[in-house]
Design a protein around this motif. Structure first.
Motif, PDB file in Angstrom:
ATOM      1  N   LEU A   9     -11.390 -12.049   1.307  1.00  0.00           N
ATOM      2  CA  LEU A   9      -9.550 -11.817   1.044  1.00  0.00           C
ATOM      3  C   LEU A   9      -8.720 -12.499   1.455  1.00  0.00           C
ATOM      4  N   ARG A  10      -7.848 -13.291   0.079  1.00  0.00           N
ATOM      5  CA  ARG A  10      -6.826 -14.261   0.453  1.00  0.00           C
ATOM      6  C   ARG A  10      -5.659 -13.419   0.295  1.00  0.00           C
ATOM      7  N   PHE A  11      -4.733 -14.351   0.187  1.00  0.00           N
ATOM      8  CA  PHE A  11      -3.728 -14.279   0.155  1.00  0.00           C
ATOM      9  C   PHE A  11      -2.833 -13.925  -0.939  1.00  0.00           C
ATOM     10  N   ARG A  12      -3.222 -14.235  -1.884  1.00  0.00           N
ATOM     11  CA  ARG A  12      -2.700 -13.561  -3.196  1.00  0.00           C
ATOM     12  C   ARG A  12      -3.194 -12.202  -3.191  1.00  0.00           C
ATOM     13  N   ASP A  13      -4.643 -11.867  -2.847  1.00  0.00           N
ATOM     14  CA  ASP A  13      -5.026 -10.324  -3.100  1.00  0.00           C
ATOM     15  C   ASP A  13      -4.134  -9.370  -2.723  1.00  0.00           C
ATOM     16  N   TYR A  14      -4.024  -9.810  -1.056  1.00  0.00           N
ATOM     17  CA  TYR A  14      -2.911  -9.231   0.271  1.00  0.00           C
ATOM     18  C   TYR A  14      -1.365  -8.908  -0.904  1.00  0.00           C
ATOM     19  N   TRP A  15      -0.880 -10.063  -1.166  1.00  0.00           N
ATOM     20  CA  TRP A  15       1.001 -10.292  -2.019  1.00  0.00           C
ATOM     21  C   TRP A  15       0.398  -9.273  -3.075  1.00  0.00           C
ATOM     22  N   VAL A 122      -6.525  -5.548  -7.897  1.00  0.00           N
ATOM     23  CA  VAL A 122      -7.191  -5.217  -6.583  1.00  0.00           C
ATOM     24  C   VAL A 122      -7.406  -3.082  -6.601  1.00  0.00           C
ATOM     25  N   VAL A 123      -8.739  -3.743  -6.271  1.00  0.00           N
ATOM     26  CA  VAL A 123      -8.585  -1.534  -5.453  1.00  0.00           C
ATOM     27  C   VAL A 123      -8.548  -1.288  -4.273  1.00  0.00           C
ATOM     28  N   ALA A 124      -7.549  -0.804  -4.323  1.00  0.00           N
ATOM     29  CA  ALA A 124      -6.265   0.272  -2.688  1.00  0.00           C
ATOM     30  C   ALA A 124      -7.286   1.236  -2.476  1.00  0.00           C
ATOM     31  N   VAL A 125      -8.179   1.322  -1.028  1.00  0.00           N
ATOM     32  CA  VAL A 125      -8.463   2.646  -0.979  1.00  0.00           C
ATOM     33  C   VAL A 125      -7.187   2.908   0.389  1.00  0.00           C
ATOM     34  N   TYR A 126      -6.111   3.737   0.317  1.00  0.00           N
ATOM     35  CA  TYR A 126      -5.334   4.339   0.972  1.00  0.00           C
ATOM     36  C   TYR A 126      -5.562   4.322   2.342  1.00  0.00           C
ATOM     37  N   THR A 127      -5.155   4.875   3.363  1.00  0.00           N
ATOM     38  CA  THR A 127      -4.915   5.054   4.746  1.00  0.00           C
ATOM     39  C   THR A 127      -4.075   5.566   5.694  1.00  0.00           C
ATOM     40  N   SER A 128      -3.564   5.024   4.834  1.00  0.00           N
ATOM     41  CA  SER A 128      -2.162   5.928   4.981  1.00  0.00           C
ATOM     42  C   SER A 128      -0.746   5.378   3.899  1.00  0.00           C
ATOM     43  N   ALA A 129      -0.224   6.169   4.043  1.00  0.00           N
ATOM     44  CA  ALA A 129       1.193   5.807   2.803  1.00  0.00           C
ATOM     45  C   ALA A 129       1.760   4.909   2.488  1.00  0.00           C
ATOM     46  N   VAL A 130       1.261   3.417   3.259  1.00  0.00           N
ATOM     47  CA  VAL A 130       1.216   2.086   3.039  1.00  0.00           C
ATOM     48  C   VAL A 130       0.097   0.767   3.453  1.00  0.00           C
ATOM     49  N   ASP A 131      -0.359   1.584   4.043  1.00  0.00           N
ATOM     50  CA  ASP A 131      -1.347   0.598   4.837  1.00  0.00           C
ATOM     51  C   ASP A 131      -3.307   1.496   3.382  1.00  0.00           C
ATOM     52  N   ALA A 132      -3.650  -0.077   3.125  1.00  0.00           N
ATOM     53  CA  ALA A 132      -5.051   0.251   2.707  1.00  0.00           C
ATOM     54  C   ALA A 132      -5.861  -0.642   3.250  1.00  0.00           C
ATOM     55  N   VAL A 133      -7.775  -0.671   2.319  1.00  0.00           N
ATOM     56  CA  VAL A 133      -8.334  -1.030   2.756  1.00  0.00           C
ATOM     57  C   VAL A 133      -8.577  -2.158   1.162  1.00  0.00           C
ATOM     58  N   VAL A 134      -8.295  -3.644   1.308  1.00  0.00           N
ATOM     59  CA  VAL A 134      -7.687  -3.536   0.040  1.00  0.00           C
ATOM     60  C   VAL A 134      -9.515  -4.269  -0.689  1.00  0.00           C
ATOM     61  N   LEU A 135      -9.733  -3.942  -1.343  1.00  0.00           N
ATOM     62  CA  LEU A 135     -10.827  -4.477  -2.346  1.00  0.00           C
ATOM     63  C   LEU A 135     -10.842  -5.848  -3.837  1.00  0.00           C
ATOM     64  N   PRO A 136     -10.832  -6.663  -3.749  1.00  0.00           N
ATOM     65  CA  PRO A 136      -9.953  -7.874  -4.824  1.00  0.00           C
ATOM     66  C   PRO A 136     -11.536  -7.715  -5.783  1.00  0.00           C
ATOM     67  N   GLY A 137     -10.681  -7.776  -7.174  1.00  0.00           N
ATOM     68  CA  GLY A 137     -11.482  -7.727  -8.662  1.00  0.00           C
ATOM     69  C   GLY A 137     -12.482  -8.381  -8.305  1.00  0.00           C
ATOM     70  N   ARG A 138     -12.730  -9.604  -7.512  1.00  0.00           N
ATOM     71  CA  ARG A 138     -13.959 -11.108  -7.824  1.00  0.00           C
ATOM     72  C   ARG A 138     -14.693 -10.323  -6.546  1.00  0.00           C
ATOM     73  N   ALA A 139     -14.369  -9.094  -6.175  1.00  0.00           N
ATOM     74  CA  ALA A 139     -15.319  -8.590  -5.147  1.00  0.00           C
ATOM     75  C   ALA A 139     -16.758  -7.681  -5.436  1.00  0.00           C
ATOM     76  N   PHE A 140     -16.301  -7.776  -7.227  1.00  0.00           N
ATOM     77  CA  PHE A 140     -17.288  -6.753  -7.544  1.00  0.00           C
ATOM     78  C   PHE A 140     -17.786  -7.408  -9.376  1.00  0.00           C
TER      79      PHE A 140
END
Length: 160
Positions: A9-15, A122-140
């Motif tokens: 996970l890179r900064f640009r993915d998180y951003w 990115v694909v975001a798997v939300y675990t709350s209203a604002v938190d998520a497991v972030v899967l960048p497109g390049r992971a696929f």
């Protein structure tokens, strides 16, 4: 279940996740549309024509989004994200979604997944209203794998 995803996970993915999540938020959209409308109203009160009023409102709306994205970058960069900006292994099981790094190993049970959003980059798997497991497109490895993961995540979380 699907094969594990391994990625860094890179900064640009998180951003990108934060910016896209906020862009798709009706509350944030309403707030920034109101800000743009306020600037448009100001132009109207100054005696400007309808075209200028619309241009001022749209320019203000776009400027507020630019400021929001810049704020996100500064805010996220000012935090210690070593544990998050790292190599991840994400797996699915009947129990839930597991996200593991050198610093942590988290299991999110399916009932704790509130939604799955595919934002393109990115694909975001939300675990709350604002938190998520972030899967960048390049992971696929391919678009088909991405579609399969998103469909499975939504089905397992009961959000299909």
């Amino acid at each position: 279940m699907t094969e594990p995803l391994r990625y860094t996970l890179r900064f640009r993915d998180y951003w990108a996740f934060h910016c896209l999540s906020q862009f798709c938020s009706p509350i944030t959209q309403l707030l920034l549309v109101l800000c743009g409308a306020a600037f448009g109203r100001w132009a109207w009160l100054e005696g400007e024509g309808l075209g200028t009023v619309a241009a001022v409102g749209l320019a203000a709306y776009a400027a507020f989004w630019l400021l929001q994205c810049l704020f996100n970058a500064l805010h996220l960069a000012s935090r210690n994200n070593r544990a998050l900006l790292a190599a991840h292994t994400v797996t699915t099981s009947p129990e839930g979604l597991r996200d593991s790094t050198e610093s942590y190993d988290c299991l999110y049970r399916w009932r704790g997944v509130s939604r799955v959003a595919d934002y393109g980059v990115v694909v975001a798997v939300y675990t709350s209203a604002v938190d998520a497991v972030v899967l960048p497109g390049r992971a696929f490895t391919a678009a088909a794998q991405r579609r399969e993961w998103v469909a499975q995540l939504r089905a397992c979380a009961g959000k299909a």
